[in-house]
Design a protein around this motif. Structure first.
Motif, PDB file in Angstrom:
ATOM      1  N   ALA A 133      39.502 -34.638 -42.549  1.00 49.58           N
ATOM      2  CA  ALA A 133      40.574 -34.308 -41.599  1.00 49.58           C
ATOM      3  C   ALA A 133      41.818 -35.155 -41.888  1.00 49.58           C
ATOM      4  CB  ALA A 133      40.084 -34.551 -40.169  1.00 49.58           C
ATOM      5  N   ARG A 134      41.607 -36.409 -42.265  1.00 47.23           N
ATOM      6  CA  ARG A 134      42.755 -37.273 -42.585  1.00 47.23           C
ATOM      7  C   ARG A 134      43.503 -36.741 -43.813  1.00 47.23           C
ATOM      8  NH1 ARG A 134      44.088 -40.873 -46.085  1.00 47.23           N
ATOM      9  NH2 ARG A 134      42.052 -40.733 -47.124  1.00 47.23           N
ATOM     10  N   ARG A 135      42.749 -36.352 -44.844  1.00 52.51           N
ATOM     11  CA  ARG A 135      43.407 -35.840 -46.050  1.00 52.51           C
ATOM     12  C   ARG A 135      44.121 -34.524 -45.760  1.00 52.51           C
ATOM     13  NH1 ARG A 135      38.424 -37.195 -48.711  1.00 52.51           N
ATOM     14  NH2 ARG A 135      37.942 -34.952 -48.792  1.00 52.51           N
ATOM     15  N   ALA A 136      43.496 -33.663 -44.907  1.00 52.83           N
ATOM     16  CA  ALA A 136      44.147 -32.400 -44.581  1.00 52.83           C
ATOM     17  C   ALA A 136      45.443 -32.637 -43.821  1.00 52.83           C
ATOM     18  CB  ALA A 136      43.185 -31.533 -43.744  1.00 52.83           C
ATOM     19  N   ALA A 137      45.471 -33.645 -42.932  1.00 55.90           N
ATOM     20  CA  ALA A 137      46.697 -33.937 -42.188  1.00 55.90           C
ATOM     21  C   ALA A 137      47.772 -34.483 -43.116  1.00 55.90           C
ATOM     22  CB  ALA A 137      46.397 -34.944 -41.088  1.00 55.90           C
ATOM     23  N   GLU A 138      47.392 -35.289 -44.091  1.00 59.52           N
ATOM     24  CA  GLU A 138      48.383 -35.834 -45.042  1.00 59.52           C
ATOM     25  C   GLU A 138      48.965 -34.739 -45.918  1.00 59.52           C
ATOM     26  OE1 GLU A 138      46.337 -38.816 -47.162  1.00 59.52           O
ATOM     27  OE2 GLU A 138      46.451 -40.327 -45.548  1.00 59.52           O
ATOM     28  N   ASN A 139      48.119 -33.793 -46.355  1.00 62.97           N
ATOM     29  CA  ASN A 139      48.594 -32.717 -47.231  1.00 62.97           C
ATOM     30  C   ASN A 139      49.348 -31.658 -46.454  1.00 62.97           C
ATOM     31  OD1 ASN A 139      47.332 -33.984 -49.369  1.00 62.97           O
ATOM     32  ND2 ASN A 139      45.418 -32.820 -49.119  1.00 62.97           N
ATOM     33  N   GLY A 140      49.088 -31.579 -45.137  1.00 58.32           N
ATOM     34  CA  GLY A 140      49.783 -30.548 -44.342  1.00 58.32           C
ATOM     35  C   GLY A 140      51.170 -30.974 -43.966  1.00 58.32           C
ATOM     36  N   ALA A 164      26.845 -40.248 -40.643  1.00 55.68           N
ATOM     37  CA  ALA A 164      27.470 -40.279 -41.967  1.00 55.68           C
ATOM     38  C   ALA A 164      28.320 -39.029 -42.187  1.00 55.68           C
ATOM     39  CB  ALA A 164      26.401 -40.400 -43.049  1.00 55.68           C
ATOM     40  N   ARG A 165      27.850 -37.879 -41.691  1.00 54.29           N
ATOM     41  CA  ARG A 165      28.667 -36.662 -41.827  1.00 54.29           C
ATOM     42  C   ARG A 165      29.932 -36.772 -40.991  1.00 54.29           C
ATOM     43  NH1 ARG A 165      29.168 -30.920 -39.743  1.00 54.29           N
ATOM     44  NH2 ARG A 165      29.967 -29.843 -41.597  1.00 54.29           N
ATOM     45  N   MET A 166      29.859 -37.401 -39.838  1.00 57.92           N
ATOM     46  CA  MET A 166      31.062 -37.609 -39.032  1.00 57.92           C
ATOM     47  C   MET A 166      32.101 -38.424 -39.810  1.00 57.92           C
ATOM     48  SD  MET A 166      31.032 -36.155 -36.009  1.00 57.92           S
ATOM     49  CE  MET A 166      32.074 -37.129 -34.930  1.00 57.92           C
ATOM     50  N   ASN A 167      31.644 -39.425 -40.555  1.00 55.28           N
ATOM     51  CA  ASN A 167      32.576 -40.212 -41.368  1.00 55.28           C
ATOM     52  C   ASN A 167      33.219 -39.346 -42.447  1.00 55.28           C
ATOM     53  OD1 ASN A 167      31.931 -42.518 -39.886  1.00 55.28           O
ATOM     54  ND2 ASN A 167      30.323 -43.146 -41.292  1.00 55.28           N
ATOM     55  N   ARG A 168      32.400 -38.471 -43.071  1.00 50.05           N
ATOM     56  CA  ARG A 168      32.962 -37.589 -44.106  1.00 50.05           C
ATOM     57  C   ARG A 168      33.959 -36.603 -43.506  1.00 50.05           C
ATOM     58  NH1 ARG A 168      27.448 -37.536 -45.596  1.00 50.05           N
ATOM     59  NH2 ARG A 168      27.198 -35.425 -44.775  1.00 50.05           N
ATOM     60  N   LEU A 169      33.641 -36.059 -42.323  1.00 43.23           N
ATOM     61  CA  LEU A 169      34.571 -35.131 -41.678  1.00 43.23           C
ATOM     62  C   LEU A 169      35.868 -35.832 -41.282  1.00 43.23           C
ATOM     63  CD1 LEU A 169      32.131 -33.142 -39.345  1.00 43.23           C
ATOM     64  CD2 LEU A 169      33.249 -32.300 -41.407  1.00 43.23           C
ATOM     65  N   THR A 170      35.769 -37.088 -40.838  1.00 45.33           N
ATOM     66  CA  THR A 170      36.973 -37.841 -40.492  1.00 45.33           C
ATOM     67  C   THR A 170      37.873 -38.014 -41.703  1.00 45.33           C
ATOM     68  OG1 THR A 170      35.758 -39.033 -38.761  1.00 45.33           O
ATOM     69  CG2 THR A 170      37.807 -40.016 -39.546  1.00 45.33           C
ATOM     70  N   GLU A 171      37.266 -38.312 -42.850  1.00 48.96           N
ATOM     71  CA  GLU A 171      38.063 -38.482 -44.067  1.00 48.96           C
ATOM     72  C   GLU A 171      38.687 -37.163 -44.491  1.00 48.96           C
ATOM     73  OE1 GLU A 171      39.873 -40.218 -47.317  1.00 48.96           O
ATOM     74  OE2 GLU A 171      39.006 -41.072 -45.486  1.00 48.96           O
ATOM     75  N   ASP A 207      35.095 -26.420 -40.888  1.00 52.72           N
ATOM     76  CA  ASP A 207      36.398 -26.960 -40.507  1.00 52.72           C
ATOM     77  C   ASP A 207      36.221 -28.397 -40.003  1.00 52.72           C
ATOM     78  OD1 ASP A 207      39.328 -26.548 -39.719  1.00 52.72           O
ATOM     79  OD2 ASP A 207      38.428 -27.204 -37.835  1.00 52.72           O
ATOM     80  N   PRO A 208      36.911 -29.382 -40.602  1.00 54.77           N
ATOM     81  CA  PRO A 208      36.656 -30.777 -40.221  1.00 54.77           C
ATOM     82  C   PRO A 208      37.029 -31.097 -38.781  1.00 54.77           C
ATOM     83  CG  PRO A 208      38.515 -30.628 -41.752  1.00 54.77           C
ATOM     84  CD  PRO A 208      37.872 -29.280 -41.723  1.00 54.77           C
ATOM     85  N   GLU A 209      38.161 -30.576 -38.295  1.00 56.55           N
ATOM     86  CA  GLU A 209      38.565 -30.869 -36.920  1.00 56.55           C
ATOM     87  C   GLU A 209      37.561 -30.302 -35.916  1.00 56.55           C
ATOM     88  OE1 GLU A 209      40.836 -32.715 -35.780  1.00 56.55           O
ATOM     89  OE2 GLU A 209      42.076 -33.141 -37.532  1.00 56.55           O
ATOM     90  N   HIS A 210      37.156 -29.055 -36.129  1.00 60.87           N
ATOM     91  CA  HIS A 210      36.176 -28.446 -35.235  1.00 60.87           C
ATOM     92  C   HIS A 210      34.837 -29.164 -35.348  1.00 60.87           C
ATOM     93  CE1 HIS A 210      34.880 -24.352 -33.338  1.00 60.87           C
ATOM     94  NE2 HIS A 210      34.601 -25.386 -32.574  1.00 60.87           N
ATOM     95  N   GLY A 211      34.461 -29.504 -36.572  1.00 61.09           N
ATOM     96  CA  GLY A 211      33.207 -30.218 -36.774  1.00 61.09           C
ATOM     97  C   GLY A 211      33.186 -31.566 -36.076  1.00 61.09           C
TER      98      GLY A 211
END
Length: 366
Positions: free
Chosen positions: A359-366, A350-357, A313-317
């Motif tokens: 989470a951003r896409r999940a918020a846009e699609n939600g 680098a994984r934090m950057n991927r998780l941020t992206e 889960d990106p937010e939890h991660g």
């Protein structure tokens, strides 16, 4: 390497197997679930990956599924590594997306002779013109200071002793191997869950102190045997009970108790509970940092990082990753191995950057 039939592939999918391990191979580098895997001297990266997956299969007591992204051949390969070390394809290879600058894919594991380089023609270097010779002034009386003339005088004449005879050395032929003398040949020690897995797979239970050997040898033998047999739930119950008994006798911060909690975190990771494994490992890292044990703290941080990569889960991660990287960054400023291993920290960032992206896409699609 054999291939599973369609029926066997369906059985693997219906058996509820865990998410396949993500493997990346490029040139001489490889990573497993985002954690860099360093091949040994003379070891090909694909062999290092298969050996690592085999150890994981033996530790968990069940076959391990993996998805291998090999940029050298341009394909994504799905495979299964069994307990006996054999491996089988679980699906057809899929061609990877073409890179920005496409190039012809090289065959897997190429073996080719290296041609001898052509001899280079070195042009003759012309000799520089002879410098003008300045007249040598007459010698002055001792103690007399001469005004600067703007030019350098002749070099002093020195008596050079005749060189001693040196025995002729045999010329190095192209057939002789060239030895790369590493100024620091010490191998990188296993850290994190890799170090715990080596202890579990060892012949004898590992204890640190004399009182630990007297109190914990038998229960640790039972825990390790349960892990090797794949009875992870039983191993977790044994580990929890042993930690409670050892804490009552030795104290919560005793070396043996901390060591047992490392094993408990590893078993939680094997049981598919990365959150518990993360929190146990990060708490251990904080305790060892307070005790000024930089080596132990960094090993626990590496364990926490491995468990953190299992949180999808990106937010939890992101929340867990902030705590992890904050402690990790503090360790790099202190004595210990963390400061000399910055590549691992950069991989976590680098994984934090991927998780941020994500989470951003999940918020846009939600």
């Amino acid at each position: 390497m054999s291939r599973l039939s369609s029926k066997e592939q369906r059985e693997v999918q219906e058996a509820g197997c865990p998410v396949p391990v993500d493997v990346r191979v490029a040139d001489r580098a490889a990573s497993v679930d985002g954690v860099p895997l360093l091949p040994g001297p003379g070891e090909e990266p694909q062999h290092a990956v298969l050996n690592h997956l085999h150890r994981l299969a033996r530790t968990t007591g069940r076959p391990v599924l993996a998805t291998v992204h090999d940029t050298r051949i341009g394909y994504v390969v799905s495979l299964q590594v069994n307990l006996d070390g054999s491996s089988t394809f679980t699906g057809d290879p899929v061609r990877m997306a073409a890179p920005a600058e496409p190039k012809e894919p090289a065959p897997a594991f190429p073996l080719r002779a290296v041609p001898e380089p052509p001899a280079l023609s070195v042009p003759a270097v012309p000799e520089p013109p002879a410098p003008p010779v300045s007249p040598v002034p007459a010698p002055l009386a001792p103690g007399t200071v001469q005004a600067p003339t703007g030019v350098f005088g002749p070099p002093p004449v020195m008596s050079i002793p005749a060189p001693a005879s040196v025995p002729a050395q045999a010329p190095v032929t192209p057939d002789e191997p060239v030895v790369d003398r590493d100024p620091d040949p010490r191998p990188t020690p296993a850290r994190g869950f890799d170090a715990v897995a080596e202890e579990v797979l060892g012949d004898e239970p590992v204890t640190v102190t004399a009182e630990g050997a007297a109190l914990l040898t038998e229960p640790m033998a039972r825990i390790n045997e349960a892990v090797r047999a794949g009875r992870i739930e039983a191993a977790a119950e044994l580990a929890e009970g042993t930690v409670a008994e050892a804490s009552a006798v030795l104290g919560d911060r005793h070396t043996e108790v901390l060591h047992l909690r490392e094993l408990t975190a590893y078993i939680a990771y094997l049981a598919g509970d990365p959150l518990r494994a993360f929190h146990l490992s990060l708490d251990l890292a904080r305790q060892r940092r307070q005790a000024r044990d930089g080596e132990g703290a960094y090993g626990n941080v590496r364990s926490a990082a491995t468990a953190w990569r299992g949180v999808r889960d990106p937010e939890h991660g992101l929340r867990l990753g902030r705590d992890l990287i904050d402690l990790w960054t503090q360790l790099t400023a202190e004595d210990g191995p963390a400061a000399g291993d910055m590549d691992e920290l950069e991989s976590a960032r680098a994984r934090m950057n991927r998780l941020t992206e994500r989470a951003r896409r999940a918020a846009e699609n939600g």
